[in-house]
Design a protein around this motif. Sequence first.
Motif, PDB file in Angstrom:
ATOM      1  N   ALA A 231       4.623  -3.566  -7.259  1.00 27.33           N
ATOM      2  CA  ALA A 231       3.710  -4.301  -6.369  1.00 27.33           C
ATOM      3  C   ALA A 231       2.716  -5.178  -7.110  1.00 27.33           C
ATOM      4  O   ALA A 231       2.106  -6.065  -6.509  1.00 27.33           O
ATOM      5  CB  ALA A 231       2.941  -3.309  -5.488  1.00 27.33           C
ATOM      6  N   GLY A 232       2.534  -4.939  -8.396  1.00 20.25           N
ATOM      7  CA  GLY A 232       1.571  -5.736  -9.162  1.00 20.25           C
ATOM      8  C   GLY A 232       0.136  -5.463  -8.735  1.00 20.25           C
ATOM      9  O   GLY A 232      -0.185  -4.391  -8.204  1.00 20.25           O
ATOM     10  N   ASP A 233      -0.697  -6.481  -8.921  1.00 16.03           N
ATOM     11  CA  ASP A 233      -2.143  -6.320  -8.654  1.00 16.03           C
ATOM     12  C   ASP A 233      -2.445  -6.036  -7.186  1.00 16.03           C
ATOM     13  O   ASP A 233      -3.536  -5.568  -6.854  1.00 16.03           O
ATOM     14  CB  ASP A 233      -2.895  -7.606  -9.034  1.00 16.03           C
ATOM     15  N   ALA A 234      -1.508  -6.375  -6.317  1.00 15.15           N
ATOM     16  CA  ALA A 234      -1.767  -6.190  -4.881  1.00 15.15           C
ATOM     17  C   ALA A 234      -1.717  -4.706  -4.472  1.00 15.15           C
ATOM     18  O   ALA A 234      -2.085  -4.365  -3.347  1.00 15.15           O
ATOM     19  CB  ALA A 234      -0.743  -6.979  -4.071  1.00 15.15           C
ATOM     20  N   LEU A 235      -1.267  -3.834  -5.368  1.00 19.30           N
ATOM     21  CA  LEU A 235      -1.112  -2.416  -4.996  1.00 19.30           C
ATOM     22  C   LEU A 235      -2.432  -1.802  -4.528  1.00 19.30           C
ATOM     23  O   LEU A 235      -3.469  -1.975  -5.167  1.00 19.30           O
ATOM     24  CB  LEU A 235      -0.583  -1.610  -6.197  1.00 19.30           C
ATOM     25  N   ARG A 236      -2.365  -1.073  -3.423  1.00 18.38           N
ATOM     26  CA  ARG A 236      -3.484  -0.272  -2.955  1.00 18.38           C
ATOM     27  C   ARG A 236      -2.991   1.163  -2.813  1.00 18.38           C
ATOM     28  O   ARG A 236      -1.873   1.396  -2.345  1.00 18.38           O
ATOM     29  CB  ARG A 236      -3.987  -0.765  -1.579  1.00 18.38           C
ATOM     30  N   VAL A 237      -3.834   2.102  -3.217  1.00 20.79           N
ATOM     31  CA  VAL A 237      -3.422   3.508  -3.235  1.00 20.79           C
ATOM     32  C   VAL A 237      -4.368   4.331  -2.368  1.00 20.79           C
ATOM     33  O   VAL A 237      -5.585   4.265  -2.538  1.00 20.79           O
ATOM     34  CB  VAL A 237      -3.434   4.062  -4.676  1.00 20.79           C
ATOM     35  N   GLU A 238      -3.779   5.098  -1.458  1.00 20.83           N
ATOM     36  CA  GLU A 238      -4.568   6.057  -0.672  1.00 20.83           C
ATOM     37  C   GLU A 238      -4.136   7.464  -1.062  1.00 20.83           C
ATOM     38  O   GLU A 238      -2.955   7.706  -1.326  1.00 20.83           O
ATOM     39  CB  GLU A 238      -4.339   5.847   0.835  1.00 20.83           C
ATOM     40  N   LEU A 239      -5.098   8.367  -1.100  1.00 22.84           N
ATOM     41  CA  LEU A 239      -4.784   9.789  -1.316  1.00 22.84           C
ATOM     42  C   LEU A 239      -5.437  10.587  -0.208  1.00 22.84           C
ATOM     43  O   LEU A 239      -6.627  10.434   0.072  1.00 22.84           O
ATOM     44  CB  LEU A 239      -5.338  10.254  -2.673  1.00 22.84           C
ATOM     45  N   GLN A 240      -4.643  11.433   0.398  1.00 23.97           N
ATOM     46  CA  GLN A 240      -5.180  12.377   1.382  1.00 23.97           C
ATOM     47  C   GLN A 240      -4.945  13.773   0.823  1.00 23.97           C
ATOM     48  O   GLN A 240      -3.801  14.191   0.639  1.00 23.97           O
ATOM     49  CB  GLN A 240      -4.477  12.177   2.723  1.00 23.97           C
ATOM     50  N   SER A 241      -6.036  14.482   0.523  1.00 27.26           N
ATOM     51  CA  SER A 241      -5.938  15.711  -0.270  1.00 27.26           C
ATOM     52  C   SER A 241      -6.839  16.780   0.325  1.00 27.26           C
ATOM     53  O   SER A 241      -7.771  16.483   1.077  1.00 27.26           O
ATOM     54  CB  SER A 241      -6.391  15.376  -1.704  1.00 27.26           C
ATOM     55  N   ASN A 242      -6.587  18.046  -0.080  1.00 28.49           N
ATOM     56  CA  ASN A 242      -7.504  19.105   0.359  1.00 28.49           C
ATOM     57  C   ASN A 242      -8.737  19.190  -0.543  1.00 28.49           C
ATOM     58  O   ASN A 242      -9.626  20.008  -0.302  1.00 28.49           O
ATOM     59  CB  ASN A 242      -6.776  20.449   0.465  1.00 28.49           C
TER      60      ASN A 242
ATOM     61  N   ALA B 252       0.831  -1.207   0.000  1.00 32.33           N
ATOM     62  CA  ALA B 252       0.000   0.000   0.000  1.00 32.33           C
ATOM     63  C   ALA B 252       0.865   1.257   0.000  1.00 32.33           C
ATOM     64  O   ALA B 252       1.841   1.346   0.740  1.00 32.33           O
ATOM     65  CB  ALA B 252      -0.912  -0.003   1.230  1.00 32.33           C
ATOM     66  N   ILE B 253       0.478   2.204  -0.862  1.00 31.31           N
ATOM     67  CA  ILE B 253       1.151   3.504  -0.869  1.00 31.31           C
ATOM     68  C   ILE B 253       0.116   4.580  -0.556  1.00 31.31           C
ATOM     69  O   ILE B 253      -1.089   4.369  -0.727  1.00 31.31           O
ATOM     70  CB  ILE B 253       1.844   3.808  -2.217  1.00 31.31           C
ATOM     71  N   ARG B 254       0.616   5.713  -0.142  1.00 33.26           N
ATOM     72  CA  ARG B 254      -0.286   6.767   0.294  1.00 33.26           C
ATOM     73  C   ARG B 254       0.299   8.106  -0.143  1.00 33.26           C
ATOM     74  O   ARG B 254       1.480   8.378   0.114  1.00 33.26           O
ATOM     75  CB  ARG B 254      -0.377   6.687   1.819  1.00 33.26           C
TER      76      ARG B 254
END
Length: 367
Positions: free
Chosen positions: A86-97, A59-61
């Motif tokens: 990471a391939g298909d397992a990648l999860r992405v989080e975004l914390q934004s204004n 997971a990346i953020r």
Amino acid sequence: MGHIRKQMITLMTSARCNLACVYCSQRSFPALAPGDETIDIAFAEAGMRDFFASNPSRAIRFFGAGEPTLAFEVMKEVRDRARRLAGDALRVELQSNGLFSPEVADWVERHVDILWLSYDGPPEIQDRNRPTRGGGRSSGVVGENLRRFADSDRMQAGIRATVAPSDFPRIVEIVEHFHDLGLRRACLAPVYSSTANVRGERSLGLLEFARHFVRADEAARRMGMSLSTHLIVNFDEPVTGYCRACTPCPHLTTDGWVSCCDETPLGPDYLPGILQDLIYGRWEPEAKSIRYFPEALARIRARNTDNLRRGGCSGCDLIANCSGGCLPKNMFMTGDLFTPYPEWCEAVRYLASRLPRPQGLFPFLHS
Ligand code: SF4
Ligand code: SF4
Ligand code: SF4
């Protein structure tokens, strides 16, 4: 496990911002040097390689000292490199204004799994607290982006709201407004004391916030919403440490440092001295690698439930659901990593006597 199970690498892509929030802690930092505004993509890739080699998480953020989407091209490239690693397992989080264009929103819809948008409540509160850089209103664009993602099937979207003490009496109205926008998850926090928000008295106003949070939580439950705040993130199950900062999970800054926490989004040239204890690595562009600092790593890892039980939190019956609390918020007040701040304890104690604990796994993890 508790909140510490949120294992992610945080990539602080931009230190620039398009808002001018009245409580922004960056206002007290020195002006940004030109090379420090945007993360070096090679640094981001090296950090992700190191993280994936040492942690099963994929997971990346995206977060930032400023607004991460202002470095949109960099963000897209970093996500693509993460996908290759990471391939298909990648999860992405975004914390934004949330002040981003339809083009960015389209990308978010395709690639982001967890979205947190900062938004403080009904438009007059949002526009007062979070005006644009030019002094304009932000509520229109941010509200539109919130509505767009509120009922997304593939994404978990939520609101991160900062509540000024003058708005504590309106806390239920704020949560109802989020419900009307279609959001079902929110994390609330008071305006914290920081170098930018120095108060006459040494207080974070946490107990007063906690009193109002209980009212907000009751209203949210009635509406089928889930609320959180930093004081209760570990009320779901017993913990080994307060949060991912204690593992530590890397947070890569635009000026080439690795820290363990969101509140250290830049390196020693910008941070208040006390927070420099949360930095544990340095990007070395010539070597194309990150040098980690073993002593700093050991100090951060020592901030765990076992050590706190033997030290500053000795005898506390809440330690399994608190573990010393949020690192920088206590450090601002007590000056070190291991000494709890009594006002934090008082607020946790207040909430622990009124909210269920353990609650069973929370449906989301913020921060
Ligand atoms: S969005 Fe964040 S970085 Fe930008 S002004 Fe507001 S608090 Fe500061
Ligand atoms: S600000 Fe607090 S909750 Fe967030 S990463 Fe730092 S220690 Fe953890
Ligand atoms: S002493 Fe305070 S900071 Fe330590 S675990 Fe108890 S409530 Fe949390």
